[in-house]
Design a protein around this motif. Structure first.
Motif, PDB file in Angstrom:
ATOM      1  N   PRO A  49       9.646  67.125  54.823  1.00 11.66           N
ATOM      2  CA  PRO A  49      10.002  68.314  55.607  1.00 11.66           C
ATOM      3  C   PRO A  49       8.759  69.084  56.008  1.00 11.66           C
ATOM      4  O   PRO A  49       7.692  68.931  55.405  1.00 11.66           O
ATOM      5  CB  PRO A  49      10.860  69.125  54.623  1.00 11.66           C
ATOM      6  CG  PRO A  49      10.310  68.752  53.276  1.00 11.66           C
ATOM      7  CD  PRO A  49       9.926  67.287  53.395  1.00 11.66           C
ATOM      8  N   PRO A  50       8.879  69.950  57.021  1.00 11.97           N
ATOM      9  CA  PRO A  50       7.756  70.830  57.341  1.00 11.97           C
ATOM     10  C   PRO A  50       7.523  71.814  56.208  1.00 11.97           C
ATOM     11  O   PRO A  50       8.385  72.018  55.345  1.00 11.97           O
ATOM     12  CB  PRO A  50       8.214  71.538  58.621  1.00 11.97           C
ATOM     13  CG  PRO A  50       9.705  71.486  58.567  1.00 11.97           C
ATOM     14  CD  PRO A  50      10.041  70.186  57.888  1.00 11.97           C
ATOM     15  N   GLY A  51       6.360  72.420  56.197  1.00 17.13           N
ATOM     16  CA  GLY A  51       6.043  73.392  55.157  1.00 17.13           C
ATOM     17  C   GLY A  51       6.868  74.652  55.291  1.00 17.13           C
ATOM     18  O   GLY A  51       7.554  74.876  56.291  1.00 17.13           O
ATOM     19  N   PRO A  52       6.837  75.510  54.275  1.00 17.78           N
ATOM     20  CA  PRO A  52       7.602  76.760  54.312  1.00 17.78           C
ATOM     21  C   PRO A  52       7.125  77.656  55.445  1.00 17.78           C
ATOM     22  O   PRO A  52       5.979  77.581  55.887  1.00 17.78           O
ATOM     23  CB  PRO A  52       7.325  77.391  52.943  1.00 17.78           C
ATOM     24  CG  PRO A  52       6.077  76.751  52.463  1.00 17.78           C
ATOM     25  CD  PRO A  52       6.064  75.373  53.029  1.00 17.78           C
ATOM     26  N   LEU A  53       8.041  78.500  55.918  1.00 16.15           N
ATOM     27  CA  LEU A  53       7.802  79.373  57.069  1.00 16.15           C
ATOM     28  C   LEU A  53       7.684  80.821  56.608  1.00 16.15           C
ATOM     29  O   LEU A  53       8.546  81.326  55.885  1.00 16.15           O
ATOM     30  CB  LEU A  53       8.951  79.228  58.064  1.00 16.15           C
ATOM     31  CG  LEU A  53       8.927  80.141  59.286  1.00 16.15           C
ATOM     32  CD1 LEU A  53       7.714  79.841  60.164  1.00 16.15           C
ATOM     33  CD2 LEU A  53      10.234  79.973  60.083  1.00 16.15           C
ATOM     34  N   TYR A  54       6.618  81.487  57.042  1.00 22.58           N
ATOM     35  CA  TYR A  54       6.374  82.893  56.711  1.00 22.58           C
ATOM     36  C   TYR A  54       6.227  83.708  57.987  1.00 22.58           C
ATOM     37  O   TYR A  54       5.802  83.190  59.030  1.00 22.58           O
ATOM     38  CB  TYR A  54       5.092  83.054  55.889  1.00 22.58           C
ATOM     39  CG  TYR A  54       5.145  82.461  54.506  1.00 22.58           C
ATOM     40  CD1 TYR A  54       5.421  83.251  53.389  1.00 22.58           C
ATOM     41  CD2 TYR A  54       4.914  81.105  54.313  1.00 22.58           C
ATOM     42  CE1 TYR A  54       5.462  82.699  52.117  1.00 22.58           C
ATOM     43  CE2 TYR A  54       4.954  80.538  53.046  1.00 22.58           C
ATOM     44  CZ  TYR A  54       5.233  81.336  51.956  1.00 22.58           C
ATOM     45  OH  TYR A  54       5.279  80.789  50.700  1.00 22.58           O
ATOM     46  N   VAL A  55       6.555  84.994  57.882  1.00 21.18           N
ATOM     47  CA  VAL A  55       6.298  85.933  58.968  1.00 21.18           C
ATOM     48  C   VAL A  55       5.542  87.124  58.415  1.00 21.18           C
ATOM     49  O   VAL A  55       5.689  87.498  57.239  1.00 21.18           O
ATOM     50  CB  VAL A  55       7.591  86.401  59.659  1.00 21.18           C
ATOM     51  CG1 VAL A  55       8.189  85.302  60.510  1.00 21.18           C
ATOM     52  CG2 VAL A  55       8.604  86.921  58.653  1.00 21.18           C
ATOM     53  N   VAL A  56       4.720  87.722  59.281  1.00 16.93           N
ATOM     54  CA  VAL A  56       3.902  88.877  58.906  1.00 16.93           C
ATOM     55  C   VAL A  56       4.222  90.005  59.873  1.00 16.93           C
ATOM     56  O   VAL A  56       4.197  89.822  61.092  1.00 16.93           O
ATOM     57  CB  VAL A  56       2.398  88.550  58.966  1.00 16.93           C
ATOM     58  CG1 VAL A  56       1.570  89.754  58.507  1.00 16.93           C
ATOM     59  CG2 VAL A  56       2.078  87.322  58.115  1.00 16.93           C
ATOM     60  N   GLY A  57       4.533  91.172  59.337  1.00 15.00           N
ATOM     61  CA  GLY A  57       4.843  92.328  60.169  1.00 15.00           C
ATOM     62  C   GLY A  57       3.608  92.964  60.770  1.00 15.00           C
ATOM     63  O   GLY A  57       2.484  92.468  60.658  1.00 15.00           O
ATOM     64  N   ASP A  58       3.795  94.107  61.405  1.00 17.51           N
ATOM     65  CA  ASP A  58       2.722  94.814  62.109  1.00 17.51           C
ATOM     66  C   ASP A  58       1.580  95.135  61.157  1.00 17.51           C
ATOM     67  O   ASP A  58       1.795  95.703  60.081  1.00 17.51           O
ATOM     68  CB  ASP A  58       3.253  96.100  62.716  1.00 17.51           C
ATOM     69  CG  ASP A  58       4.401  95.861  63.702  1.00 17.51           C
ATOM     70  OD1 ASP A  58       5.204  94.949  63.465  1.00 17.51           O
ATOM     71  OD2 ASP A  58       4.488  96.600  64.689  1.00 17.51           O
ATOM     72  N   VAL A  59       0.347  94.807  61.575  1.00 18.09           N
ATOM     73  CA  VAL A  59      -0.835  95.007  60.733  1.00 18.09           C
ATOM     74  C   VAL A  59      -1.598  96.266  61.131  1.00 18.09           C
ATOM     75  O   VAL A  59      -2.086  97.010  60.278  1.00 18.09           O
ATOM     76  CB  VAL A  59      -1.770  93.778  60.800  1.00 18.09           C
ATOM     77  CG1 VAL A  59      -2.983  93.973  59.892  1.00 18.09           C
ATOM     78  CG2 VAL A  59      -1.019  92.511  60.414  1.00 18.09           C
ATOM     79  N   HIS A  60      -1.751  96.520  62.426  1.00 17.53           N
ATOM     80  CA  HIS A  60      -2.373  97.740  62.944  1.00 17.53           C
ATOM     81  C   HIS A  60      -3.743  98.027  62.325  1.00 17.53           C
ATOM     82  O   HIS A  60      -4.044  99.165  61.944  1.00 17.53           O
ATOM     83  CB  HIS A  60      -1.455  98.938  62.744  1.00 17.53           C
ATOM     84  CG  HIS A  60      -0.352  99.017  63.759  1.00 17.53           C
ATOM     85  ND1 HIS A  60      -0.591  99.127  65.121  1.00 17.53           N
ATOM     86  CD2 HIS A  60       0.998  98.985  63.619  1.00 17.53           C
ATOM     87  CE1 HIS A  60       0.561  99.178  65.766  1.00 17.53           C
ATOM     88  NE2 HIS A  60       1.543  99.076  64.880  1.00 17.53           N
ATOM     89  N   GLY A  61      -4.568  97.003  62.191  1.00 16.48           N
ATOM     90  CA  GLY A  61      -5.941  97.220  61.756  1.00 16.48           C
ATOM     91  C   GLY A  61      -6.151  97.348  60.274  1.00 16.48           C
ATOM     92  O   GLY A  61      -7.291  97.534  59.834  1.00 16.48           O
ATOM     93  N   TYR A  62      -5.110  97.206  59.475  1.00 16.85           N
ATOM     94  CA  TYR A  62      -5.244  97.352  58.018  1.00 16.85           C
ATOM     95  C   TYR A  62      -5.621  96.000  57.409  1.00 16.85           C
ATOM     96  O   TYR A  62      -4.803  95.306  56.806  1.00 16.85           O
ATOM     97  CB  TYR A  62      -3.963  97.923  57.420  1.00 16.85           C
ATOM     98  CG  TYR A  62      -3.829  99.409  57.692  1.00 16.85           C
ATOM     99  CD1 TYR A  62      -4.327 100.344  56.792  1.00 16.85           C
ATOM    100  CD2 TYR A  62      -3.253  99.860  58.874  1.00 16.85           C
ATOM    101  CE1 TYR A  62      -4.234 101.706  57.048  1.00 16.85           C
ATOM    102  CE2 TYR A  62      -3.152 101.217  59.146  1.00 16.85           C
ATOM    103  CZ  TYR A  62      -3.644 102.139  58.231  1.00 16.85           C
ATOM    104  OH  TYR A  62      -3.565 103.487  58.493  1.00 16.85           O
TER     105      TYR A  62
END
Length: 418
Positions: free
Chosen positions: A150-163
């Motif tokens: 199977p493909p690897g696990p899927l992650y999402v990252v929210g708004d970073v805004h320079g941090y």
């Protein structure tokens, strides 16, 4: 009303929320705090620091109770613009910020009754990597899995805004990077949901890190991609058009003035180079991954740019490459709309997008969770409590902007959230 990306002007009749947002009425939804992950081959999860996708356990362990603690060398065929193209781009603007059509109020401003104006618009977004050739099928932009793998696990990252430091910490807690900040997640897949710059201390550092991880993930058989957020549109517009006036119903405005009023950091503009511009300009606006329709903004404005994912991405890319300042500004304003998935009409708006572009659930950034839930109105002076991603609209939408700019959280989550 949020402190994010507000621009006066009329509503576009066929886009954005189908109702006026009322932040005193809370939507039906729940926070998601998963059980600790069991790990993935090649991904070093550390039990003592695992944060449960930025969950309550991490808050309790790491958040104190008081809440304190140039030359541009653009590649061939890339958009040719730079901050230096506009001599007036470094000039300060006089007058009151509150009187400016691009003013984005602070948190304290928003809590004042004088700012409870729901008839205002918000700003736009960008993506990492080329659009997927077939959004209805799994994509393997790098070496495909072997038979039965199977493909690897899927992650999402929210708004970073320079941090940048907060981003590194969360990626490290999830086992996605090592102590030196390099990819350590094997075949894992990551999508950033946009808004890399503005408000925080190091937007260019964030972009550099994501570009680095994209290369390292590819070498490991995974990938790191990103969407175009409204702040990418704003940042690129400030670099390209500077103080050139745009058509605004609230008076004369410019990308540069709006960018500054929405948290633009001059040191980011000074460090913007041709390879950043080329990369940002090619980010997709929308993607479909494992049945998740990935958007930056919680708006239906995407429907105005095409009836398929490739059509939307092509339309935005064509606009950035060929159209003028007013068309760019209009795109920015449309993708700044928010709150389309809240309230009784929210599930209908979600279905409108899913029925058009595919998928079974929307995952988005843009609107800070404290404003979706009303947590921003806490009277005890403490930072908003953000246990994790926020699932709402009859479980059809997942919000990922943890409000890092307002002492909330920078969220990294493994999909699906259940």
């Amino acid at each position: 009303m949020t402190p994010e990306d507000r621009f006066p002007g009329p509503e576009h009749p066929d886009s954005g929320p189908r109702h006026q947002p009322d932040l005193d009425v809370l939507p039906y939804g729940t926070y998601y705090e998963p059980e600790p992950a069991t790990g993935y081959p090649g991904t070093p999860y550390e039990a003592e620091t695992y944060s449960g996708y930025g969950g309550a356990r991490y808050l309790e362990q790491h958040w104190p109770a008081d809440g304190q603690d140039h030359t541009v060398h653009a590649p061939e065929n890339a958009p040719l613009f730079s901050p230096q193209d506009h001599p007036g781009s470094h000039q300060d603007h006089g007058g009151s910020h509150q009187d400016h059509p691009g003013y984005e109020p602070t948190l304290s401003d928003q809590q004042s009754p004088a700012h409870q104006d729901h008839g205002r618009d918000d700003p736009p977004t960008i993506e990492l990597g080329p659009p997927l050739p077939d959004p209805s099928a799994p994509s393997y932009p790098y070496p495909a899995p072997g038979p039965g793998e199977p493909p690897g696990p899927l992650y999402v990252v929210g708004d970073v805004h320079g941090y940048l430091e907060e981003l590194r910490a969360e990626l490290r807690h999830q086992g996605l990077i090592d102590a030196e900040g390099h990819w350590s997640a094997g075949r894992s897949r990551i999508w950033f949901l946009g808004d890399f710059t503005d408000r925080g201390p190091d937007g260019i550092g964030v972009i550099d890190l994501v570009m680095q991880l994209a290369a390292e993930a590819a070498a490991a058989g995974g990938y790191c991609r990103a969407l175009m957020g409204n702040h990418e549109l704003l940042f690129l517009g400030a670099a390209r058009y500077g103080d050139e006036p745009v058509q605004s119903t609230a008076g004369t405005a410019s990308f540069l003035a709006a960018w500054r009023l929405n948290g633009g950091q001059q040191h980011d503009l000074d460090r913007l180079e041709g390879h950043h511009i080329s990369w940002l300009s090619r980010l997709p606006a929308i993607a479909l991954e494992d049945g998740h329709l990935l958007l930056h903004s919680d708006t239906t404005a995407y429907l105005e740019y095409g009836e398929s994912i490739p059509d939307v991405n092509d339309a935005v890319h064509s606009l950035l490459a060929d159209e003028g300042v007013d068309e760019w500004w209009d795109c920015f304003r449309r993708f700044t709309k928010r709150f389309a998935f809240r309230g009784d009409a929210g599930p209908t708006a979600v279905h409108e997008l899913l029925d058009t572009y595919g998928g079974t659930r929307i995952v988005h950034g843009h609107s800070p969770i404290p404003y979706l839930t009303g947590a921003v109105h806490a009277d005890d002076g403490q930072p908003p409590h953000i246990p994790g991603p926020y699932v709402y609209a009859d479980d059809l939408a997942v919000a990922m902007d943890g409000g890092v700019t307002m002492e909330g959280r920078l969220l990294v989550a493994r999909l699906p959230v259940n």
